[in-house]
Design an enzyme around this catalytic site. Sequence first.
Site, PDB file in Angstrom:
ATOM      1  CB  SER A 135      36.417  66.972  63.301  1.00 52.06           C
ATOM      2  OG  SER A 135      37.090  65.864  62.757  1.00 52.06           O
ATOM      3  CE1 TYR A 149      25.711  57.627  56.011  1.00 52.11           C
ATOM      4  CE2 TYR A 149      26.471  55.865  57.458  1.00 52.11           C
ATOM      5  CZ  TYR A 149      26.151  56.326  56.192  1.00 52.11           C
ATOM      6  OH  TYR A 149      26.267  55.501  55.110  1.00 52.11           O
TER       7      TYR A 149
END
Length: 229
Positions: A135, A149
């Site tokens: 991604s 995160y």
Amino acid sequence: MSKTIVITGANRGLGLEFCKQYLAEGHKVYACCRSPESAEELLKLKQEAGGRLEAVPLDVTNAAQLTNLKYTLQGQSVDLLINNAGVSGQRLSFGEVNEQEWMKVLHINTVAPLLVVQELVDLMAADGKILLMTSKMGSIEDNTSGGSYIYRSSKAALNAVGKSLALDLFDRGISVAICHPGWVQTDMGGPNALINTETSIRGLRDVMEQLTIDKSGQFFSYDGSIIPW
Ligand SMILES: NC(=O)c1ccc[n+]([C@@H]2O[C@H](COP(=O)([O-])OP(=O)(O)OC[C@H]3O[C@@H](n4cnc5c(N)ncnc54)[C@H](OP(=O)(O)O)[C@@H]3O)[C@@H](O)[C@H]2O)c1
């Protein structure tokens, strides 16, 4: 010419669309998913595929099922291996991140794709290709909003895995593409995403068609452009 293609997370979203489009092109597809017996859309595709679709049980974190997949594929020469299965994990802000959730997402998104390749690499065609579904959220340069995160780190680490794989498999002639599918309307992307699965997968099929060993290890968007690390 008909190719043999293995796809993980093939029961819905982008994985299912890969199955549809590659079957429509006449290829043989091994569609791996956690629960083939209840994967209704996949089973419908299987009925129409005239023996060109095998639905194989595979949770990508299950070592025994991975070994079973290897046995299922014995005698095949895999032209294209698509490591698509992935999760976004819980959206935890700074202060909320916990180890258990992080490890779970890393296992699925980062560790499992390499283990799948390690298990199947000897079955791959001499000019075989591997797609790692990453991604843009894994791009450090593209990160202007912080947060995420767990998902960001899992995909950034997958990018590192992909680069090493490209170098390690170069001498075998196997090429690796690290691919961002766009922001796509799936369960993960949500209804407000910018493109549909058909557009994303049409683009990614082109990326894989044009992939050559000299371009191995790059971070591609579905439209063929290169994304900065
Ligand atoms: N959609 C987007 O906008 C977007 C953007 C960037 C990257 N991506 C990446 O594209 C890939 C596919 O995403 P998607 O949008 O199609 O998501 P999705 O609709 O949520 O589908 C995810 C797929 O992964 C499978 N999966 C999850 N954990 C698994 C496991 N442990 N073992 C085997 N399969 C597992 C799911 O199977 P179950 O049905 O069994 O849960 C499902 O088939 C992911 O790697 C994702 O990170 C998507």
